[in-house]
Motif scaffolding. Structure first.
Motif, PDB file in Angstrom:
ATOM      1  N   CYS A 269      17.749 169.370 -46.511  1.00 34.13           N
ATOM      2  CA  CYS A 269      18.911 168.679 -45.985  1.00 34.13           C
ATOM      3  C   CYS A 269      19.992 168.750 -46.493  1.00 34.13           C
ATOM      4  O   CYS A 269      20.151 168.207 -48.001  1.00 34.13           O
ATOM      5  N   PRO A 270      21.198 169.241 -45.995  1.00 33.53           N
ATOM      6  CA  PRO A 270      22.593 169.373 -46.879  1.00 33.53           C
ATOM      7  C   PRO A 270      23.266 168.316 -47.092  1.00 33.53           C
ATOM      8  O   PRO A 270      23.807 168.181 -48.176  1.00 33.53           O
ATOM      9  N   THR A 271      23.008 167.305 -46.107  1.00 30.48           N
ATOM     10  CA  THR A 271      24.030 165.935 -46.334  1.00 30.48           C
ATOM     11  C   THR A 271      23.140 165.003 -47.232  1.00 30.48           C
ATOM     12  O   THR A 271      23.555 163.864 -47.450  1.00 30.48           O
TER      13      THR A 271
ATOM     14  N   ALA B 114      20.552 163.288 -45.527  1.00 35.34           N
ATOM     15  CA  ALA B 114      20.238 162.399 -44.652  1.00 35.34           C
ATOM     16  C   ALA B 114      18.791 162.041 -44.677  1.00 35.34           C
ATOM     17  O   ALA B 114      18.145 161.112 -44.268  1.00 35.34           O
ATOM     18  N   SER B 115      17.850 163.129 -44.710  1.00 34.64           N
ATOM     19  CA  SER B 115      16.620 163.186 -44.974  1.00 34.64           C
ATOM     20  C   SER B 115      16.673 162.509 -46.435  1.00 34.64           C
ATOM     21  O   SER B 115      17.067 163.236 -47.623  1.00 34.64           O
TER      22      SER B 115
ATOM     23  N   CYS C 103      22.890 162.333 -40.713  1.00 32.27           N
ATOM     24  CA  CYS C 103      22.389 163.573 -40.235  1.00 32.27           C
ATOM     25  C   CYS C 103      23.240 164.424 -39.254  1.00 32.27           C
ATOM     26  O   CYS C 103      24.053 163.458 -38.338  1.00 32.27           O
ATOM     27  N   ILE C 104      23.774 165.528 -39.495  1.00 26.12           N
ATOM     28  CA  ILE C 104      24.515 166.224 -38.897  1.00 26.12           C
ATOM     29  C   ILE C 104      23.808 167.243 -37.728  1.00 26.12           C
ATOM     30  O   ILE C 104      24.398 167.721 -36.760  1.00 26.12           O
ATOM     31  N   GLY C 105      22.607 167.145 -37.725  1.00 25.45           N
ATOM     32  CA  GLY C 105      21.650 167.731 -36.542  1.00 25.45           C
ATOM     33  C   GLY C 105      21.613 169.240 -36.912  1.00 25.45           C
ATOM     34  O   GLY C 105      21.746 170.000 -35.785  1.00 25.45           O
TER      35      GLY C 105
ATOM     36  N   ARG D 279      18.908 170.682 -37.951  1.00 24.64           N
ATOM     37  CA  ARG D 279      17.603 170.846 -37.772  1.00 24.64           C
ATOM     38  C   ARG D 279      16.833 171.615 -39.075  1.00 24.64           C
ATOM     39  O   ARG D 279      15.937 172.480 -38.635  1.00 24.64           O
ATOM     40  N   TYR D 280      17.457 172.027 -40.244  1.00 24.89           N
ATOM     41  CA  TYR D 280      17.079 172.535 -41.162  1.00 24.89           C
ATOM     42  C   TYR D 280      15.825 171.831 -41.771  1.00 24.89           C
ATOM     43  O   TYR D 280      14.827 172.623 -42.036  1.00 24.89           O
ATOM     44  N   CYS D 281      15.519 170.872 -41.664  1.00 20.93           N
ATOM     45  CA  CYS D 281      14.281 169.815 -41.771  1.00 20.93           C
ATOM     46  C   CYS D 281      13.418 170.101 -41.046  1.00 20.93           C
ATOM     47  O   CYS D 281      12.221 170.223 -41.379  1.00 20.93           O
TER      48      CYS D 281
ATOM     49  N   ARG E 259       8.793 166.240 -37.118  1.00 21.34           N
ATOM     50  CA  ARG E 259       9.869 165.910 -36.762  1.00 21.34           C
ATOM     51  C   ARG E 259      10.723 166.207 -35.163  1.00 21.34           C
ATOM     52  O   ARG E 259      10.283 167.407 -34.873  1.00 21.34           O
TER      53      ARG E 259
ATOM     54  N   VAL F 232      18.186 163.983 -35.929  1.00 24.71           N
ATOM     55  CA  VAL F 232      16.562 164.102 -35.971  1.00 24.71           C
ATOM     56  C   VAL F 232      15.733 162.989 -36.259  1.00 24.71           C
ATOM     57  O   VAL F 232      16.333 162.090 -37.116  1.00 24.71           O
TER      58      VAL F 232
END
Ligand code: SF4
Lengths: 403, 247
Positions: free
Chosen positions: B122-124, B126-127, B142-144, B146-148, B157, B178
């Protein structure tokens, strides 16, 4: 070598404005498509909870990969000291920035929450390769911008070599970073391969150079400037080498996968039973993106500029097919959670996932591509990046046309 | 910015806690812990986990899924999304052995890994994983991307594909972000157990156990010690908090 004179293109012909108009329309269509998807939510796209990355990602990743490759010409001149490439180095560097911006725009507009970009820019999870990529991309733009400045500003010329070195290493890391996005997805069978990162680097060489050749030929043709055979032929040979290398890496990728029993399922899927993905692999990735261009470049048509242009177009189309197979095909193949079992559920476990891109998604992707090109078209008009002439006498006095 | 993140997290968890006080079915005591005061952060003293006895889980039963839908309000809220786009926090999976034809059934949801791939990618940030092992998405950051979802080996998810209305205060959800199983963090923080486990037991199936994996005297730890418990995709070495018996 005579002094190279850089000159803006005049850019007041009907053709130039028509080009801007067409590209502008495509960009606008892409923008509208993005707005439509963001406004409604992703239910209007073909993307689902099963295939979460779709057509926008195919274009975005293609452009980002190609961006690094577009820097080839500049790198060869400054890092490997090949003088003949030097005149076109600024164009190469600009193209590279424009492609990267085009790709990133697509990525951002496809986010579920694009308005939170500021979050993505300010809060970093340093374990995430995505976060690293954001730093790599921004850094790339900054370094290449400095590099361009050093190249175009006489007083700074002497430093351009160092900036060129920095840009060269940075781009290698950047493409590795992009390739690693997949490398981190160990749970997905298709991506579980160490060769992914180097394969992305070699793909970037091929795609970036193909786009560069087309942009270069268009810029010189349409502005009525001279582009000598020496330059074209040199690029063509280089493209041939890169395309061949992509094919070689493809072979190694599949051979190593076939060697490991746990990957037999996904290999059979890609190479034999995968329907559209199998078709795209063989026809798109291998034939259109590899075999045909090689035949055009090295066959009897090898010196014909139209053939070289066509080969470049094919490399781009084949490249898009390649990324499609990797991104979408890799998701369509089911996650293997329970080996030896038939898996069924309300959440579509076990089966191959369907994905059909909608018009909006595709427009967003193409729009990003057009955005990159329109930026290039504007740059060559407002800045002095194109040598006034690339005739053989100027670009490479020692070149002798082969019989 | 770090502070902001924490604030956001707290707000999210605060909302979760506000709606807590939900009743735990009487007589269901599958765990023994002290409720943590609301002003204290989750600690690594506990590691919350779940054990699922597949031999007790029958093919047609979806009681746990229904309970989760009711608790968190997913399942009927998305009207525009197609079946493949609709969120599923927990699902029933039917397994048929290719050789023997033996059929098994089990619920599958976020496995609350000790080293969750979604948190890594997760880049931010958020996860995230709480100190007590619960893996969550902070919907505020979460920026949405969807990498997670790409990284999750369990397809646990879901991305929200349309605007949502009438959400439960303890389960904030939103278009473009997500979401997944929260292990009913709002209940757990108030000494409760997840809705799925509660329902499975209340209906008498007794296929799901919830508790503290760090407490050797908890029922889940004792059972794990006695009967063992497998992880799905153990080869990935994620040390999941959700374990299965009889896989
Ligand atoms: S979708 Fe949200 S939670 Fe998932 S990786 Fe992206 S930002 Fe993180």
């Amino acid at each position: 070598m005579k002094a190279i004179r850089y000159q803006e293109i005049q850019g007041n012909s009907f053709g130039y404005f028509a080009l801007l108009g067409i590209l502008g329309l495509i960009v606008a269509a892409g923008g509208l498509a993005a707005f439509y998807m963001e406004h409604n939510g992703h239910w209007v796209t073909g993307m689902t909870n099963q295939v979460v990355w779709g057509m926008p990602h195919v274009f975005a990743i293609f452009l980002i990969v190609a961006a690094s490759g577009a820097l080839n010409v500049a790198s060869i001149s400054s890092v490997f000291g090949k003088k003949q490439y030097k005149p076109l180095a600024p164009l190469s560097a600009f193209l590279s920035i424009c492609l990267l911006l085009g790709g990133l725009t697509i990525l951002v507009l496809d986010l579920g929450q694009p308005d939170r970009l500021i979050v993505a820019m300010t809060i970093y999870n340093f374990k995430s390769i995505f976060a690293w990529n954001m730093i790599l991309y921004n850094g790339f733009i900054a370094i290449v911008a400095v590099y361009i400045w050093f190249m175009l500003e006489k007083r700074m010329n002497k430093y351009s070599k160092y900036a060129g070195f920095a840009a060269f290493f940075w781009r290698l890391i950047l493409t590795t970073g992009t390739g690693s996005i997949f490398g981190f997805l160990v749970a997905r069978q298709a991506y579980d391969a160490a060769i992914m990162a180097p394969m992305f680097i070699i793909m970037s060489f091929a795609y970036g150079l193909a786009i560069f050749i087309l942009v270069m030929m268009a810029a010189y043709n349409w502005s009525g400037r001279e582009l000598g055979d020496a330059t074209v032929r040199r690029m063509k040979n280089l493209l041939g080498v890169f395309v061949g290398a992509v094919l070689y890496f493809t072979l190694v990728y599949h051979l190593t996968n076939l060697y490991a029993t746990e990957h037999h399922g996904v290999e059979a899927f890609m190479l034999r039973d995968g329907g559209i993905y199998t078709t795209l692999f063989w026809w798109g990735w291998v034939v259109i993106g590899g075999v045909l261009p090689l035949a055009l470049l090295y066959g009897p048509t090898g010196d014909n500029r139209s053939a070289i242009g066509l080969a470049s177009v094919l490399v781009i189309l084949g490249g898009l097919a390649t990324i499609y197979v990797i991104v979408i095909g890799g998701q369509a193949y089911p996650l293997e959670m329970f080996p030896g079992k038939i898996v069924e559920s309300s959440f579509f476990d076990g089966g191959v996932k369907a994905y059909s891109p909608t018009l909006a998604e595709t427009l967003l992707g193409i729009g990003g591509f057009a955005l990159a090109l329109i930026m290039v078209a504007l740059v060559v008009k407002v800045l002095r990046v194109l040598p006034e002439s690339m005739s053989d006498a100027i670009a490479d006095p020692h070149y002798k046309a082969e019989k | 910015m770090k502070q902001d993140t924490d604030m956001n997290r707290r707000r999210f968890l605060g909302q979760a806690a506000a709606a807590a006080g939900l009743t735990v079915a009487p007589g269901v005591m599958l765990y023994e812990v002290q409720a943590r005061p609301a002003d204290q952060a989750a600690t690594s003293k506990q590691r919350w986990g779940m054990l699922i006895d597949t031999s007790k889980c029958s093919t047609g039963c979806t009681d746990c899924v229904t309970a989760c839908k009711t608790e968190h309000g997913w399942g009927s809220t998305e009207t525009k999304s197609n079946a493949e786009q609709q969120a599923q926090w927990i699902r029933k999976v039917k397994l048929t052995d290719k050789q023997t034809g033996h059929v098994q059934s089990l619920p599958l949801m976020c496995q609350h890994c000790e080293t969750p791939p979604c948190v890594d990618v997760c880049p931010t940030g958020a996860s995230m994983k709480r100190a007590d092992g619960i893996v969550l998405v902070d919907k505020h950051i979460c920026i949405g991307c969807r990498y997670c979802m790409m990284a999750c080996p369990y397809k646990a998810r879901s991305f929200i594909h349309e605007p949502l209305m009438n959400q439960k205060p303890h389960a904030p959800r939103g278009m473009g972000t997500v979401e997944s199983c929260t292990l009913c963090v709002h209940r757990v923080d108030n000494d409760g157990i997840p809705a799925c486990v509660e329902s499975c037991n209340a209906k008498g199936h007794k296929a799901m156990y919830f508790g503290d994996l760090h407490d050797p005297n908890s029922e889940i730890s004792k059972r794990l010690k006695e009967f063992g418990g497998e992880q799905i995709r153990a080869d990935l070495g994620l040390n999941t908090g959700v374990r299965y018996q009889g896989l």
